[in-house]
Design a protein around this motif. Structure first.
Motif, PDB file in Angstrom:
ATOM      1  N   UNK A 224      11.312  27.300  11.092  1.00 48.79           N
ATOM      2  CA  UNK A 224      12.564  26.592  11.400  1.00 48.79           C
ATOM      3  C   UNK A 224      12.360  25.295  12.174  1.00 48.79           C
ATOM      4  N   UNK A 225      11.157  25.095  12.753  1.00 48.53           N
ATOM      5  CA  UNK A 225      10.946  23.903  13.576  1.00 48.53           C
ATOM      6  C   UNK A 225      10.550  22.707  12.698  1.00 48.53           C
ATOM      7  N   UNK A 279      13.966  35.139   0.409  1.00 44.42           N
ATOM      8  CA  UNK A 279      13.100  35.907   1.312  1.00 44.42           C
ATOM      9  C   UNK A 279      13.615  35.797   2.746  1.00 44.42           C
ATOM     10  N   UNK A 280      13.824  36.947   3.377  1.00 43.36           N
ATOM     11  CA  UNK A 280      14.311  36.962   4.759  1.00 43.36           C
ATOM     12  C   UNK A 280      13.130  37.062   5.715  1.00 43.36           C
ATOM     13  N   UNK A 281      13.155  36.193   6.720  1.00 45.06           N
ATOM     14  CA  UNK A 281      12.106  36.203   7.740  1.00 45.06           C
ATOM     15  C   UNK A 281      12.757  36.016   9.101  1.00 45.06           C
ATOM     16  N   UNK A 282      12.160  36.612  10.106  1.00 42.58           N
ATOM     17  CA  UNK A 282      12.660  36.500  11.475  1.00 42.58           C
ATOM     18  C   UNK A 282      11.692  35.645  12.281  1.00 42.58           C
ATOM     19  N   UNK A 283      12.261  34.663  12.977  1.00 41.10           N
ATOM     20  CA  UNK A 283      11.455  33.713  13.735  1.00 41.10           C
ATOM     21  C   UNK A 283      11.879  33.727  15.195  1.00 41.10           C
ATOM     22  N   UNK A 284      10.953  33.399  16.073  1.00 43.00           N
ATOM     23  CA  UNK A 284      11.259  33.273  17.493  1.00 43.00           C
ATOM     24  C   UNK A 284      12.117  32.034  17.746  1.00 43.00           C
ATOM     25  N   UNK A 285      12.803  32.044  18.865  1.00 46.10           N
ATOM     26  CA  UNK A 285      13.550  30.870  19.289  1.00 46.10           C
ATOM     27  C   UNK A 285      12.569  29.756  19.678  1.00 46.10           C
ATOM     28  N   UNK A 663      18.861  21.631  16.139  1.00 49.45           N
ATOM     29  CA  UNK A 663      18.583  22.905  15.477  1.00 49.45           C
ATOM     30  C   UNK A 663      17.357  22.858  14.576  1.00 49.45           C
ATOM     31  N   UNK A 664      17.009  21.684  14.072  1.00 46.67           N
ATOM     32  CA  UNK A 664      15.858  21.621  13.159  1.00 46.67           C
ATOM     33  C   UNK A 664      15.012  20.376  13.366  1.00 46.67           C
TER      34      UNK A 664
END
Length: 672
Positions: A224-225, A279-285, A663-664
């Motif tokens: 996301x970064x 595809x679902x992925x979970x990312x850290x803040x 946000x990005x």
């Protein structure tokens, strides 16, 4: 589309192992100690008994026409027809490692090796003919690829006869006596570019068109970064991947996870594209950099180290004596390559090594990065370069090549990876922003007692993304010395101090046509205009009073004359209803490379500009350009480059600015 690997049939090893050649060679950089004799040699130029010439350059053609120009130079020095020359460019197995294709260095610097090699082959060919004909070398004339004795109209001996049993390898000389320019038949004349016919009829094989047997298709899912390549979160943010979220999509071969690198391989391209979206992925803040809505402030406050470039005289004392003090600040925004086609690559990881088809302008640096990524010796990595959709520094071409390697390694088959438009815009290394402060002013009689120039430039190393995402290299930013290109002004200031502030990157950045030179020149030329205005002197006349190079002075006078420049004092704006019309002047010499740098071409511009007072719309209606490039190889190529310079510079000044989001990081995801 093509199933061929795109490699020339005139390969280095094929030529070096055959008979009937004269070839100019040099030790191959990094060749293993146990390499076979031919494997340990770079080939620069080769002439075969059939009259074919192969010339090898580690640089690539980015659409600028250097394939044609280099062939002109080789044919000129050899006195062979242009059509006899085939260029081999940027192939790590075949060409010498001459570094990345940057900074106008191909014609100015790296072409010298093949020009020298061509003169060596010509001399040896004349020597062989003289020996065979039992006459003096001064009696032999080489014209259009044929050997004549004196003024005879028919060749005295055929190449096939002369070279039939020969295999001559000449060590590359350090220098050569090149043909005088008044004897040039090819160099300095327009020659049709060899790549254009295939590009017009659609048969040209871009990297996007490469197809190889057994090829699968890949897509990557970026973190996301977007647009960040430094910080503790880089390579350490992926928490989990829900593989079941794409379980119903047919053809999926693999979901590949290495650190923050996440990719999918499928049998068909549309399968991979759909899977990447779903595809679902979970990312850290993570935290986007703050304050980029005020770039000048952000650059000034970013940690930096001052580096004194020039300190002549006593600037502080001179500033105190000025009759008119003039301090100015100039801010240049981040800008984007915006390649027409998002980057693409094909990679095949096999038992013997890796083959990569890429649009990179840095084949050898890419080869080294892939060696670091995979742990393989770079000699086992073969980078084959194809043209892509264009770039002016660093787009995502290297990144997507490394992506393809990781995905191919995971599935044991060739994989083609195509980025999306959004990925290209978010992740391509941007042209860096720049902040410039100038302190100075006018002394008695319009003199220039002081010039105190400070330039802040965030670093632009932009390591290949897969190295960072997989943790192969540290995620901490490097600080480069890059803000000093063309930092030395073209004018004589009595006391001068130039300071560059070296700093780590803020967002992912790399070279974009001129690196820091364009903003530095923008500041130099804007400032000299303001000084002329304060002095009440015509801008061209004021420049000529203080310009420090006769080339620049001559070009300034010639360009002003060609444009029909009318001397004036102060702003010269002509009202035409709601339209105000004005003219501006600028000149500079591009200086590239490590400080103090290498001078390249001079340019001067007169820009005719119109401003709509009601809407604020700015239109550049006409630009007159004077260009001093030194020896012109292909005038049509230079003309095309000048046209491109005008279009791109106008666009960059008036319309292009990367915006940012909390946000990005990078906000621009599409053309809109």
């Amino acid at each position: 589309m093509s199933e061929a690997d795109g490699r020339s049939p005139l390969s280095r090893l094929t030529l070096l192992k055959r008979g009937g050649i004269i070839a100019v060679v040099a030790p191959r950089k990094g060749a293993p100690a146990d390499a076979a004799p031919e494997d340990g040699l770079d080939l620069h130029v080769c002439l075969t008994a059939e009259g074919r010439i192969a010339a090898f350059s580690g640089h690539v053609d980015l659409g600028t026409g250097i394939r044609t120009a280099l062939a002109q130079m080789v044919a000129e020095e050899l006195d062979f027809p242009f059509e006899a020359v085939e260029m081999v460019l940027g192939d790590t197995a075949d060409t010498p490692d001459q570094g990345p294709t940057i900074a106008s260095e191909t014609i100015q610097v790296t072409s010298l090796a093949m020009r020298i090699g061509a003169t060596q082959i010509r001399a040896r060919l004349i020597g062989l003919a003289a020996a065979a004909l039992q006459c003096g070398e001064d009696e032999i004339d080489l014209r259009d690829g044929a050997l004549f004795r004196g003024e005879a109209a028919t060749p005295a001996i055929a190449l096939e006869t002369l070279l039939a049993n020969e295999r001559i390898l000449l060590p590359l000389a350090g220098s050569a006596q090149f043909k005088p320019t008044d004897r040039h038949k090819l160099v300095g004349r327009p020659v049709a570019r060899v790549d254009i016919p295939a590009k017009v009829d659609g048969s040209f094989v871009y990297v996007h068109d490469v197809r190889v047997p057994g090829m699968l298709h890949g897509r990557v899912v970026r973190p996301p970064y977007g647009g960040m390549d430094a910080g503790d979160f880089v390579g350490r943010s992926l928490i989990a991947v829900d593989r079941d979220s794409i379980a119903d999509i047919p053809g999926i071969r693999a979901v590949v996870v290495e650190g923050d690198f996440l990719g999918i391989v499928a049998e068909r391209e549309e399968q991979a594209a759909e899977a990447a979206l779903r595809l679902r992925a979970e990312w850290k803040e993570w935290a986007a950099p703050a304050g980029l809505d005020n770039l000048g402030k952000a650059l000034r406050e970013h940690p930096s180290t001052p580096r004194l470039l020039v300190d002549e005289g006593d600037v502080e004392a001179a500033l105190g004596t000025l009759e008119k003090r003039l301090d100015r600040t100039y801010v240049w925004p981040y800008q984007m390559h915006g390649s027409i086609g998002p980057s693409c690559a094909v990679a095949a990881v096999h038992a013997d090594g890796i083959t990569v088809w890429t649009g990179s302008q840095n084949p050898f640096p890419l080869q080294a990065d892939l060696a670091l990524l995979t742990g393989l010796p770079k000699e086992r990595i073969d980078v084959i370069r194809h043209e892509a959709a264009g770039c002016y520094g660093r787009n995502c071409a290297d990144d997507v090549a490394a992506d393809a390697v990781l995905l191919s390694r995971a599935v044991g088959a060739p994989v083609r990876v195509q980025l999306t438009r959004e990925q290209e815009h978010l992740w391509e290394p941007k042209g860096a922003a720049q902040l410039i402060d100038i302190k100075g002013g006018l002394g008695p009689g319009g003199s220039l007692p002081a010039y105190d120039f400070h330039t802040w430039y965030p670093s632009n190393a932009a390591p290949t993304l897969a190295l960072l995402l997989t943790g192969r290299i540290p995620n901490q930013p490097a600080t480069l010395r890059m803000g000093d290109r063309t930092a030395l002004p073209s004018y004589d200031y009595e006391n001068m101090r130039l300071t560059a502030y070296d700093m780590p990157p803020i967002v992912r950045a790399s070279w974009l046509r001129g690196v820091s030179a364009m903003p530095n020149v923008f500041a130099h030329e804007s400032y000299i205009d303001e000084l002329a205005h304060e002095a009440g002197v015509d801008p061209v006349e004021f420049r000529l009073r203080h310009i420090n190079d006769e080339h620049a002075a001559e070009l300034t006078r010639a360009t002003a004359e060609r444009a029909g420049w009318q001397p004036h004092v102060g702003p010269r704006m002509e009202a035409d209803g709601e339209i105000l019309r004005g003219r501006g002047f600028a000149q500079a010499r591009y200086v590239h490379g490590s400080w103090p740098g290498v001078g390249a071409a001079w340019a001067a511009w007169v820009a005719d500009v119109a401003v709509n007072r009601a809407t604020g719309e700015v239109t550049v209606s006409r630009v007159t350009v004077g260009q001093d490039t030194g020896m012109v190889v292909n005038p049509a190529g230079v003309t095309h480059q000048v046209h491109g310079n005008v279009l791109q510079s106008t666009s960059r000044v008036l319309r292009e600015e990367v915006t940012f989001s909390q946000t990005s990081a990078v906000a621009a995801r599409d053309w809109g």
